[in-house]
Motif scaffolding. Sequence first.
Motif, short mmCIF file in Angstrom:
data_model
loop_
_atom_site.label_atom_id
_atom_site.label_comp_id
_atom_site.label_asym_id
_atom_site.label_seq_id
_atom_site.Cartn_x
_atom_site.Cartn_y
_atom_site.Cartn_z
N ILE A 191 15.93 42.66 -40.28
CA ILE A 191 14.50 42.40 -40.51
C ILE A 191 14.41 41.37 -41.62
O ILE A 191 14.76 41.66 -42.77
N LEU A 192 13.94 40.18 -41.29
CA LEU A 192 13.70 39.13 -42.28
C LEU A 192 12.19 39.00 -42.46
O LEU A 192 11.50 38.46 -41.60
N ASP A 193 11.70 39.54 -43.54
CA ASP A 193 10.27 39.56 -43.84
C ASP A 193 9.91 38.24 -44.53
O ASP A 193 10.30 38.00 -45.66
N GLU A 194 9.15 37.41 -43.81
CA GLU A 194 8.75 36.10 -44.32
C GLU A 194 7.24 36.02 -44.55
O GLU A 194 6.60 35.01 -44.30
N ALA A 195 6.68 37.11 -45.09
CA ALA A 195 5.24 37.17 -45.31
C ALA A 195 4.73 36.04 -46.19
O ALA A 195 3.57 35.62 -46.07
N TYR A 196 5.58 35.52 -47.07
CA TYR A 196 5.17 34.50 -48.02
C TYR A 196 5.78 33.14 -47.70
O TYR A 196 5.88 32.27 -48.57
N CYS A 197 6.17 32.93 -46.45
CA CYS A 197 6.88 31.70 -46.11
C CYS A 197 6.04 30.45 -46.35
O CYS A 197 6.57 29.39 -46.70
N GLU A 198 4.72 30.54 -46.19
CA GLU A 198 3.88 29.35 -46.34
C GLU A 198 3.79 28.88 -47.79
O GLU A 198 3.56 27.70 -48.04
N THR A 199 3.94 29.79 -48.74
CA THR A 199 3.85 29.42 -50.16
C THR A 199 5.24 29.22 -50.78
O THR A 199 5.33 28.89 -51.96
N ALA A 200 6.28 29.44 -50.00
CA ALA A 200 7.65 29.32 -50.51
C ALA A 200 8.06 27.87 -50.64
O ALA A 200 7.52 26.99 -49.96
N PRO A 201 9.06 27.59 -51.49
CA PRO A 201 9.65 26.25 -51.49
C PRO A 201 10.17 25.91 -50.09
O PRO A 201 10.64 26.79 -49.36
N SER A 202 10.10 24.67 -49.73
CA SER A 202 10.46 24.27 -48.36
C SER A 202 11.90 24.59 -48.03
O SER A 202 12.24 24.83 -46.86
N ASP A 203 12.77 24.60 -49.04
CA ASP A 203 14.18 24.87 -48.77
C ASP A 203 14.53 26.36 -48.77
O ASP A 203 15.70 26.74 -48.69
N ALA A 204 13.50 27.22 -48.85
CA ALA A 204 13.74 28.67 -48.85
C ALA A 204 13.65 29.28 -47.45
O ALA A 204 14.08 30.42 -47.26
N VAL A 205 13.08 28.56 -46.52
CA VAL A 205 12.79 29.14 -45.20
C VAL A 205 13.76 28.57 -44.17
O VAL A 205 13.82 27.35 -43.98
N PRO A 206 14.52 29.43 -43.48
CA PRO A 206 15.43 28.94 -42.44
C PRO A 206 14.69 28.17 -41.36
O PRO A 206 13.50 28.42 -41.12
N PRO A 207 15.34 27.23 -40.71
CA PRO A 207 14.68 26.48 -39.64
C PRO A 207 14.13 27.41 -38.57
O PRO A 207 14.69 28.48 -38.31
N LEU A 208 13.04 26.99 -37.94
CA LEU A 208 12.44 27.82 -36.89
C LEU A 208 13.42 28.06 -35.75
O LEU A 208 13.36 29.09 -35.07
N GLY A 209 14.31 27.11 -35.55
CA GLY A 209 15.27 27.25 -34.46
C GLY A 209 16.41 28.21 -34.76
O GLY A 209 17.22 28.49 -33.85
N PHE A 210 16.49 28.70 -36.00
CA PHE A 210 17.57 29.63 -36.32
C PHE A 210 17.28 30.99 -35.70
O PHE A 210 16.28 31.63 -36.02
N ALA A 211 18.13 31.43 -34.80
CA ALA A 211 17.93 32.69 -34.08
C ALA A 211 19.26 33.35 -33.83
O ALA A 211 20.30 32.70 -33.67
N LEU A 212 19.23 34.68 -33.83
CA LEU A 212 20.37 35.51 -33.48
C LEU A 212 19.84 36.68 -32.65
O LEU A 212 18.68 37.09 -32.81
N PRO A 213 20.66 37.25 -31.78
CA PRO A 213 20.18 38.37 -30.97
C PRO A 213 19.69 39.56 -31.79
O PRO A 213 18.82 40.31 -31.35
N ASN A 214 20.24 39.72 -33.00
CA ASN A 214 19.86 40.86 -33.85
C ASN A 214 18.92 40.49 -34.98
O ASN A 214 18.67 41.30 -35.89
N LEU A 215 18.37 39.27 -34.95
CA LEU A 215 17.47 38.81 -36.02
C LEU A 215 16.02 38.85 -35.57
O LEU A 215 15.66 38.28 -34.54
#
Length: 367
Positions: A191-215
């Motif tokens: 569980i990657l909780d990104e509730a604050y992703c919009e206010t985070a530094p740009s280099d804190a958020v993994p690319p949208l294309g980053f995916a794993l079967p268990n993510l």
Amino acid sequence: MPRPLFTPLVEALPATVPFVGPEALERRSGIAIKARLGANENNFGPAPSVIAAIANAAPDVWKYCDSESHELRGALAENLALMPEQILVGEGIDGLLGLTCRLFLAQGDKAVTSLGAYPTFSYHVAGFGGHLVPVPYKDDREDLQGLMAAVKKHRPKIVYLSNPDNPMGTWWHADAIVDFAKNIPDETVIILDEAYCETAPSDAVPPLGFALPNLLRYRTFSKVYGLAGQRIGYIFGESDVIAGFDRIRNHFGVNKIAQIAALAALKDRDYLGKVIDWTAAGRAEIARFTNELGLSPLPSGTNFVTVDCGRDAAYAQAILNGLAERGVFIRKPMAPGLDRCIRISVGTEKDLEIARAALADTLKALN
């Protein structure tokens, strides 16, 4: 008189809730809240276009909502460069965390999280009979190495991580998050909780294309979009996993107005940019006046600032209580090592003026 019996699991649970709401606190104390800075809401409110969309939709509330959130999922898919079947819309991240625990945790299964992290996850783990394995923070951040060690030792069904973090506001670089996720065993749900992703530094958020079967990545309309009262958020991940939620979710749980409001909020990119700017300015102002008053604000990638009060938990609690007596609602971390701090949400200029004056008075009274 005897009452109907709860299940043995529920009978064993403590009579607690993750948060006592500000309205409840106001009723209990009898003190009116002048500045509401404890729930990490967006005090700037939703965009005027969103308010208009809500008003226009009001006459149609006699209809049930779209049980598939079709239009909203389509818009989210376009924004995220995903397929709609990779997205689940639900009743805020809190509700989605409950569904996740129900989907993956059997009674006695383990879940790893940080000690003092967002308490609603821990609440749901307990509610579904899971066993929580907490990992202490390190240097006011969630300890990625410690979480990984706990995962390897306990082989949990779920590991929970928020980035940026609540309640400390700190964050990890996206590369560290990606590396962490890639090394989690396939059978453990991340569980990657990104509730604050919009206010985070740009280099804190993994690319949208980053995916794993268990993510599974969790986001919300409660923060920068100003829709906390509508209770709407979403998960994105692999379509086969997302499809599993359809077996258990409340299919009419996301109300019609919430879907319409979220869709309008998503479209209004200009207003979103303004809120992000206002939030950054608010963080800077909180940091300025708390530092000026002799406290130590932590760097924050969220819409709040956690402030080191420089002493122990009792002193931080006394500051929180003093602010409450002066009509300022804030919260504080409660876990050992973090409990020396208080947490102040960003608010309007007026909110922050009230908070600064109340904090100055409180510190003067305590010292």
